[in-house]
Structures are given as structure tokens and as C-alpha cells.
Design a protein around this motif. Structure first.
Motif, PDB file in Angstrom:
ATOM      1  N   ARG A  30       1.132  -1.057  -0.008  1.00 14.72           N
ATOM      2  CA  ARG A  30       0.050  -0.016  -0.313  1.00 14.72           C
ATOM      3  C   ARG A  30       1.147   1.214   0.269  1.00 14.72           C
ATOM      4  NH1 ARG A  30      -6.103  -1.332   2.571  1.00 14.72           N
ATOM      5  NH2 ARG A  30      -6.149  -3.349   2.354  1.00 14.72           N
ATOM      6  N   LEU A  31       2.110   1.521   0.294  1.00 15.31           N
ATOM      7  CA  LEU A  31       2.752   2.910   0.558  1.00 15.31           C
ATOM      8  C   LEU A  31       3.641   2.488  -0.570  1.00 15.31           C
ATOM      9  CD1 LEU A  31       5.135   2.258   3.563  1.00 15.31           C
ATOM     10  CD2 LEU A  31       3.183   4.170   2.982  1.00 15.31           C
ATOM     11  N   ARG A  32       3.282   1.056  -1.797  1.00 17.72           N
ATOM     12  CA  ARG A  32       4.324   1.559  -2.933  1.00 17.72           C
ATOM     13  C   ARG A  32       2.604   2.344  -4.185  1.00 17.72           C
ATOM     14  NH1 ARG A  32       6.686  -3.039  -1.999  1.00 17.72           N
ATOM     15  NH2 ARG A  32       5.111  -4.333  -3.065  1.00 17.72           N
ATOM     16  N   GLU A  33       1.823   1.930  -3.376  1.00 19.69           N
ATOM     17  CA  GLU A  33       0.818   2.583  -4.297  1.00 19.69           C
ATOM     18  C   GLU A  33       0.858   3.953  -3.904  1.00 19.69           C
ATOM     19  OE1 GLU A  33      -2.558  -0.439  -3.294  1.00 19.69           O
ATOM     20  OE2 GLU A  33      -1.434  -2.119  -4.542  1.00 19.69           O
ATOM     21  N   CYS A  34       0.481   4.264  -3.013  1.00 26.33           N
ATOM     22  CA  CYS A  34       0.439   5.825  -2.341  1.00 26.33           C
ATOM     23  C   CYS A  34       1.129   6.620  -2.062  1.00 26.33           C
ATOM     24  CB  CYS A  34      -0.469   5.919  -1.355  1.00 26.33           C
ATOM     25  SG  CYS A  34       0.625   6.000   0.458  1.00 26.33           S
ATOM     26  N   LEU A  35       2.481   6.544  -2.685  1.00 26.18           N
ATOM     27  CA  LEU A  35       3.617   7.069  -2.191  1.00 26.18           C
ATOM     28  C   LEU A  35       3.804   8.003  -3.837  1.00 26.18           C
ATOM     29  CD1 LEU A  35       6.244   5.134  -0.286  1.00 26.18           C
ATOM     30  CD2 LEU A  35       5.298   7.629   0.007  1.00 26.18           C
ATOM     31  N   PRO A  36       4.233   9.149  -4.081  1.00 26.86           N
ATOM     32  CA  PRO A  36       4.328  10.049  -5.773  1.00 26.86           C
ATOM     33  C   PRO A  36       5.485   9.626  -6.444  1.00 26.86           C
ATOM     34  CG  PRO A  36       4.786  11.723  -3.674  1.00 26.86           C
ATOM     35  CD  PRO A  36       4.119  10.237  -2.679  1.00 26.86           C
ATOM     36  N   ALA A  37       4.851   9.137  -7.650  1.00 27.83           N
ATOM     37  CA  ALA A  37       6.370   8.631  -8.258  1.00 27.83           C
ATOM     38  C   ALA A  37       7.214   9.222  -8.049  1.00 27.83           C
ATOM     39  CB  ALA A  37       5.210   8.463  -9.713  1.00 27.83           C
ATOM     40  N   GLY A  38       8.374   7.903  -7.782  1.00 23.22           N
ATOM     41  CA  GLY A  38       9.531   7.944  -8.079  1.00 23.22           C
ATOM     42  C   GLY A  38      10.008   8.196  -6.369  1.00 23.22           C
ATOM     43  N   THR A  39       9.597   8.199  -5.414  1.00 22.29           N
ATOM     44  CA  THR A  39       9.438   8.052  -4.128  1.00 22.29           C
ATOM     45  C   THR A  39       9.678   6.688  -4.395  1.00 22.29           C
ATOM     46  OG1 THR A  39       8.244  10.257  -3.840  1.00 22.29           O
ATOM     47  CG2 THR A  39       9.332   9.512  -1.586  1.00 22.29           C
ATOM     48  N   PRO A  40      10.553   6.496  -3.231  1.00 20.91           N
ATOM     49  CA  PRO A  40      11.380   5.156  -2.746  1.00 20.91           C
ATOM     50  C   PRO A  40      10.443   4.902  -1.128  1.00 20.91           C
ATOM     51  CG  PRO A  40      13.618   6.454  -3.009  1.00 20.91           C
ATOM     52  CD  PRO A  40      12.178   7.407  -3.488  1.00 20.91           C
ATOM     53  N   PRO A  41      10.029   3.405  -1.698  1.00 19.59           N
ATOM     54  CA  PRO A  41       8.646   2.934   0.046  1.00 19.59           C
ATOM     55  C   PRO A  41      10.167   2.973   0.284  1.00 19.59           C
ATOM     56  CG  PRO A  41       8.731   1.740  -1.622  1.00 19.59           C
ATOM     57  CD  PRO A  41       9.516   2.714  -2.997  1.00 19.59           C
ATOM     58  N   PRO A  42       9.936   2.615   1.882  1.00 17.65           N
ATOM     59  CA  PRO A  42      10.543   2.006   2.869  1.00 17.65           C
ATOM     60  C   PRO A  42      11.309   0.401   2.650  1.00 17.65           C
ATOM     61  CG  PRO A  42       8.508   3.474   3.717  1.00 17.65           C
ATOM     62  CD  PRO A  42       8.898   3.089   2.575  1.00 17.65           C
ATOM     63  N   ASP A  43      12.167   0.555   2.828  1.00 15.51           N
ATOM     64  CA  ASP A  43      12.381  -1.275   2.613  1.00 15.51           C
ATOM     65  C   ASP A  43      11.963  -2.243   3.475  1.00 15.51           C
ATOM     66  OD1 ASP A  43      13.658  -0.888   5.274  1.00 15.51           O
ATOM     67  OD2 ASP A  43      16.113  -1.021   3.952  1.00 15.51           O
ATOM     68  N   LEU A  44      11.598  -3.448   3.760  1.00 14.36           N
ATOM     69  CA  LEU A  44      10.827  -4.241   4.207  1.00 14.36           C
ATOM     70  C   LEU A  44      10.938  -4.010   6.224  1.00 14.36           C
ATOM     71  CD1 LEU A  44      10.147  -7.256   2.736  1.00 14.36           C
ATOM     72  CD2 LEU A  44       8.428  -5.236   2.703  1.00 14.36           C
ATOM     73  N   ALA A  45      12.711  -3.675   6.418  1.00 10.40           N
ATOM     74  CA  ALA A  45      12.882  -4.286   7.200  1.00 10.40           C
ATOM     75  C   ALA A  45      13.354  -2.860   8.630  1.00 10.40           C
ATOM     76  CB  ALA A  45      14.869  -4.235   7.103  1.00 10.40           C
ATOM     77  N   THR A  46      12.788  -2.148   7.806  1.00 11.01           N
ATOM     78  CA  THR A  46      12.423  -0.663   7.629  1.00 11.01           C
ATOM     79  C   THR A  46      11.513  -0.677   8.908  1.00 11.01           C
ATOM     80  OG1 THR A  46      13.642   1.205   7.313  1.00 11.01           O
ATOM     81  CG2 THR A  46      12.293   2.018   7.571  1.00 11.01           C
ATOM     82  N   ILE A  47      10.132  -1.265   7.511  1.00 14.84           N
ATOM     83  CA  ILE A  47       8.695  -1.297   8.227  1.00 14.84           C
ATOM     84  C   ILE A  47       8.546  -2.602   9.159  1.00 14.84           C
ATOM     85  CG2 ILE A  47       6.202  -1.963   7.437  1.00 14.84           C
ATOM     86  CD1 ILE A  47       7.748  -1.119   4.816  1.00 14.84           C
ATOM     87  N   TYR A  48       9.466  -3.142   9.682  1.00 14.50           N
ATOM     88  CA  TYR A  48       9.216  -4.178  10.396  1.00 14.50           C
ATOM     89  C   TYR A  48       9.720  -3.804  12.319  1.00 14.50           C
ATOM     90  CZ  TYR A  48       8.151  -8.638   8.819  1.00 14.50           C
ATOM     91  OH  TYR A  48       7.579  -9.463   7.733  1.00 14.50           O
ATOM     92  N   ARG A  49      10.953  -2.269  11.510  1.00 14.60           N
ATOM     93  CA  ARG A  49      11.547  -1.812  12.736  1.00 14.60           C
ATOM     94  C   ARG A  49       9.964  -1.105  13.583  1.00 14.60           C
ATOM     95  NH1 ARG A  49      16.045  -1.875   9.786  1.00 14.60           N
ATOM     96  NH2 ARG A  49      15.946   0.428   9.206  1.00 14.60           N
ATOM     97  N   THR A  50       9.913  -0.129  12.174  1.00 15.76           N
ATOM     98  CA  THR A  50       8.017   0.998  12.475  1.00 15.76           C
ATOM     99  C   THR A  50       7.263  -0.164  12.917  1.00 15.76           C
ATOM    100  OG1 THR A  50       9.772   1.751  10.728  1.00 15.76           O
ATOM    101  CG2 THR A  50       7.403   2.504  11.659  1.00 15.76           C
ATOM    102  N   VAL A  51       6.713  -1.185  13.022  1.00 11.17           N
ATOM    103  CA  VAL A  51       5.348  -1.768  13.634  1.00 11.17           C
ATOM    104  C   VAL A  51       6.227  -2.218  15.106  1.00 11.17           C
ATOM    105  CG1 VAL A  51       4.195  -2.099  11.476  1.00 11.17           C
ATOM    106  CG2 VAL A  51       5.965  -3.489  12.257  1.00 11.17           C
ATOM    107  N   THR A  52       7.407  -2.692  15.138  1.00  6.97           N
ATOM    108  CA  THR A  52       7.590  -2.879  16.559  1.00  6.97           C
ATOM    109  C   THR A  52       7.878  -2.160  16.825  1.00  6.97           C
ATOM    110  OG1 THR A  52       9.069  -4.953  15.276  1.00  6.97           O
ATOM    111  CG2 THR A  52       9.246  -4.512  17.295  1.00  6.97           C
ATOM    112  N   THR A  53       8.178  -0.850  16.966  1.00 13.41           N
ATOM    113  CA  THR A  53       8.461   0.049  17.587  1.00 13.41           C
ATOM    114  C   THR A  53       6.952   0.643  18.474  1.00 13.41           C
ATOM    115  OG1 THR A  53      10.451   1.092  16.877  1.00 13.41           O
ATOM    116  CG2 THR A  53       8.870   2.647  17.889  1.00 13.41           C
ATOM    117  N   LEU A  54       6.012   0.688  17.388  1.00 18.87           N
ATOM    118  CA  LEU A  54       4.949   0.934  17.651  1.00 18.87           C
ATOM    119  C   LEU A  54       3.779   0.402  18.231  1.00 18.87           C
ATOM    120  CD1 LEU A  54       4.350   3.245  14.225  1.00 18.87           C
ATOM    121  CD2 LEU A  54       4.550   4.278  16.033  1.00 18.87           C
ATOM    122  N   VAL A  55       4.117  -1.058  17.983  1.00 20.84           N
ATOM    123  CA  VAL A  55       3.927  -1.846  18.934  1.00 20.84           C
ATOM    124  C   VAL A  55       4.030  -1.564  20.194  1.00 20.84           C
ATOM    125  CG1 VAL A  55       3.205  -4.124  19.729  1.00 20.84           C
ATOM    126  CG2 VAL A  55       3.405  -3.716  17.348  1.00 20.84           C
TER     127      VAL A  55
END
Length: 165
Positions: free
Chosen positions: A53-78
């Protein structure tokens, strides 16, 4: 043709940034992006679904966060109580906003997750705990298994999955 507003438009980014600050968290692009994707879902998504969903909503040319970053982010937010995690029987962990206390109903056919407000099951939990020495934590939750309304309408039988030991 109308275009769908980006989940990361300035108003959303500012609102989520203020939410993070109110919870004592730094305003980071990955946190804002993950919360912007999860907020409208009103349910749960896996890390792979968040990434898609991040890849779909980010503006064209904007790289999405990699999976490791998403994992770290959700872990912190939990850990900070902003998100909660629900591990399904197939081993996939999904993440949802930790809003009002709730339980989960998981469809055994399609895997959809419906949030059930905690107050709807309070008396059942109290009855189950009566007479035992077990005490539930405030973060305790139930996971119910059955058929979602869509699968019921399609007349599908529940698919019973064997328990793993």
C-alpha cells in the motif's frame, strides 16, 4: 475522473505527526507513512500489505521504506502502544491501530479480520474468569474464528484448520 488523495498529503502528515508527538514519539517519515496506511483500514495489515500500500500511495519516483524499516517501525509502534499485533494461525502477524479495546473475529475462509468492541464480550470474559485464580491483563484479547458476512452470503462452509502442536 477524480483522483484519490494521497495517504501522505500534507494535512494527513501533519495530523499523524501531531499524534506521534502527543504519544511522546519522534515524528519520523516511516512512522507517519505506516500510520497513514493503517489509519483508513480500520483493521489489520501484514508488513507485506503495508509495504504494497505504501508503494501504491507514494508519489511517483519516491522510494518506499524497505521491509526491514517497516518491521522496525511496526515493532516500535507496538512497543509504544500505538499499534497492536495479531498473529494468525498461519503464522503471519498483522498490525492494527491500538484504539479502543477490542477483540478480533477472523474468517476461516478468506482470512479477513473484524474488530469486535471489548464491551460486547465483557460479561462473557467476567463469567469465564469467575471462580478461577486467573487474572486477565488490560491488554488481553480474544480471537474468535468463524465466517465473515461476505463468506456467509456466498454460502461457503467454514474451513477447519488443524491445530498445530
Amino acid at each position: 475522473m477524480t483522483t484519490k488523495p494521497s495517504a501522505l498529503d500534507p494535512a494527513v502528515t501533519e495530523r499523524i505527526g501531531a499524534f506521534l508527538r502527543a504519544h511522546g514519539l519522534r515524528r519520523m517519515a516511516s512512522r507517519i507513512a505506516v500510520l497513514a496506511v493503517l489509519e483508513p483500514v480500520n483493521g489489520h495489515l501484514s508488513v507485506a500489505e503495508i509495504s504494497q500500500r505504501l508503494r501504491e500511495c507514494l508519489p511517483a519516483g519516491t522510494p518506499p521504506p524497505d521491509l526491514a524499516t517497516i518491521y522496525r517501525t511496526v515493532t516500535t509502534l507496538v512497543e509504544q502502544g500505538v499499534l497492536h499485533a495479531l498473529t494468525l494461525e498461519n503464522g503471519v502477524t498483522t498490525y492494527g491501530l491500538a484504539t479502543d479495546p477490542h477483540h478480533h473475529a477472523v474468517c476461516t475462509r478468506c482470512g479477513s479480520i473484524i474488530e469486535v468492541p471489548a464491551q460486547q464480550l465483557t460479561s462473557a470474559l467476567e463469567h469465564a474468569m469467575a471462580g478461577s485464580s486467573f487474572s486477565l491483563s488490560e491488554r488481553a484479547g480474544l480471537t474468535l474464528h468463524g465466517l465473515c458476512p461476505q463468506c456467509q452470503a456466498e454460502g461457503q462452509e467454514p474451513r477447519i484448520q488443524p491445530r498445530q502442536r
